[in-house]
Design an enzyme around this catalytic site. Structure first.
Site, PDB file in Angstrom:
ATOM      1  N   GLY A  79      -9.611  14.297  15.855  1.00  0.00           N
ATOM      2  CA  GLY A  79      -8.210  14.182  15.462  1.00  0.00           C
ATOM      3  C   GLY A  79      -8.064  12.993  14.540  1.00  0.00           C
TER       4      GLY A  79
ATOM      5  N   SER B 187     -16.177  14.448  15.674  1.00  0.00           N
ATOM      6  CA  SER B 187     -15.274  13.977  14.628  1.00  0.00           C
ATOM      7  C   SER B 187     -14.818  12.553  14.954  1.00  0.00           C
ATOM      8  CB  SER B 187     -14.118  14.955  14.456  1.00  0.00           C
ATOM      9  OG  SER B 187     -13.353  14.675  13.304  1.00  0.00           O
ATOM     10  N   ALA B 188     -13.524  12.319  15.178  1.00  0.00           N
ATOM     11  CA  ALA B 188     -13.059  10.977  15.534  1.00  0.00           C
ATOM     12  C   ALA B 188     -13.779  10.448  16.769  1.00  0.00           C
ATOM     13  CB  ALA B 188     -11.551  10.991  15.772  1.00  0.00           C
TER      14      ALA B 188
ATOM     15  N   HIS C 232     -18.035  14.612   8.994  1.00  0.00           N
ATOM     16  CA  HIS C 232     -17.621  15.680   8.068  1.00  0.00           C
ATOM     17  C   HIS C 232     -18.134  15.408   6.650  1.00  0.00           C
ATOM     18  CE1 HIS C 232     -14.677  17.298  11.005  1.00  0.00           C
ATOM     19  NE2 HIS C 232     -14.318  16.044  11.197  1.00  0.00           N
TER      20      HIS C 232
ATOM     21  N   GLU D 276     -21.427  18.438   8.675  1.00  0.00           N
ATOM     22  CA  GLU D 276     -20.982  19.229   9.819  1.00  0.00           C
ATOM     23  C   GLU D 276     -22.156  20.022  10.395  1.00  0.00           C
ATOM     24  OE1 GLU D 276     -17.548  21.488   8.729  1.00  0.00           O
ATOM     25  OE2 GLU D 276     -16.261  19.716   8.672  1.00  0.00           O
TER      26      GLU D 276
END
Length: 292
Positions: A132, A164-165, A201, A237
């Site tokens: 997020g 991700s985060a 990413h 990714e």
């Protein structure tokens, strides 16, 4: 190796760059406040994922083999940290992650279900941190008083995964996030499970044309110019870092996943090395002058 429009321009106007270097050099980077030294268990296991999807996959469904490496044959009730979610609800985010982990045999319970988040961390047998907005995630973790607790529990040996985060905060700081700074945490410091920064990413601008905004390479080059004692790993990714013990790391992912991008300090700007899938290396080698 030239990697960006900025590098090309610097080479074309080398005299001007030399003149500007003295000016830029007078603006010293603020001294960073390092994380305190941590005792790390030989049982520590950390999975750093750059994304929740790979190509056309569903949510986390491509990562079964990665979770097998992390959890082995054990099935866990995993404490989930949903604080990176901004456009949505924690309930909805918890359900999404529950559905993703159910085929792998794990139970997900979000920390927002507990009255005392610090107690929830103290009693957790495994922790997962979702993606997020990294700024919101770090701010909310500081507000809940769980940054140091999660660091201690994971370094003590309970398994950690973050995508991700949630993968970005495994670094010493959040400085290489791609996210807009919508919140202001009291510190940029995060967990520091690895001693270098990653960029999740990651997608290279090589071969593109007609793009007039900054590329990812441009931004990472700026980071390296400003932070001469650091280097950065770009995580495409699908490709992940699997950390075991204090210093051991392996590059894992689907068979067709990209090699990592190792952005290195150079005399002018930066240079690039690639780290292939399956490579095992010492975390301490990702430094200026380091060799795998």
């Amino acid at each position: 190796m030239s990697l960006s429009r900025r590098s090309v321009m610097q080479s074309a106007v080398l005299g001007s760059v030399a003149a500007l270097a003295g000016v830029a050099g007078s603006a010293q980077a603020k001294i960073k406040k390092p994380l305190p030294a941590q005792k790390v268990s030989e049982k520590r296991r950390v999975l750093i994922q750059p994304s929740s999807r790979y190509h056309t996959s569903g949510y986390l469904d491509f990562a079964g083999e990665q979770y097998e490496q992390l959890y082995g044959s054990s099935k866990h009730e995993i404490l989930f940290i949903p604080y990176a979610k901004v456009a949505g609800t924690y309930d909805g985010y918890e359900k999404q992650v529950q559905d993703a982990f159910k085929p792998f045999g794990h139970k997900i319970v979000s920390i927002h279900r507990f009255k005392d988040p610090q107690k929830a961390v103290r009693e957790a047998s495994a922790i997962a941190v979702g993606g997020g907005n990294t700024w919101a995630l770090v701010t909310r973790m500081y507000e809940a008083g769980i940054i140091d607790q999660i660091r201690d529990r994971v370094n003590g040996g309970i398994p950690y995964c973050g995508w991700s985060a949630g993968g970005n905060v495994a670094c010493p700081t959040l400085r290489t996030t791609n996210d807009m700074p919508i919140a202001e945490p009291p510190s940029f410091n995060t967990f520091g499970f690895i001693p270098f920064q990653t960029n999740p990413h990651f997608i290279s601008a090589a071969g593109t044309s007609g793009l007039n905004n900054e590329t990812r390479e441009d931004r990472l080059e700026e980071f390296l110019w400003y932070n001469k004692d650091e280097e950065v790993i770009g995580l495409p990714e699908g490709t992940a870092l699997f950390v075991t013990g204090e210093h051991d790391c392996e590059v894992i992912g689907p068979k067709d996943a990209e090699a990592l991008y190792w952005f290195r300090q150079a005399e002018m700007g930066m240079r690039l090395e690639r780290i292939a899938l399956g490579t095992k290396f010492d975390l301490r080698k990702i430094v200026p002058g380091g060799k795998l």
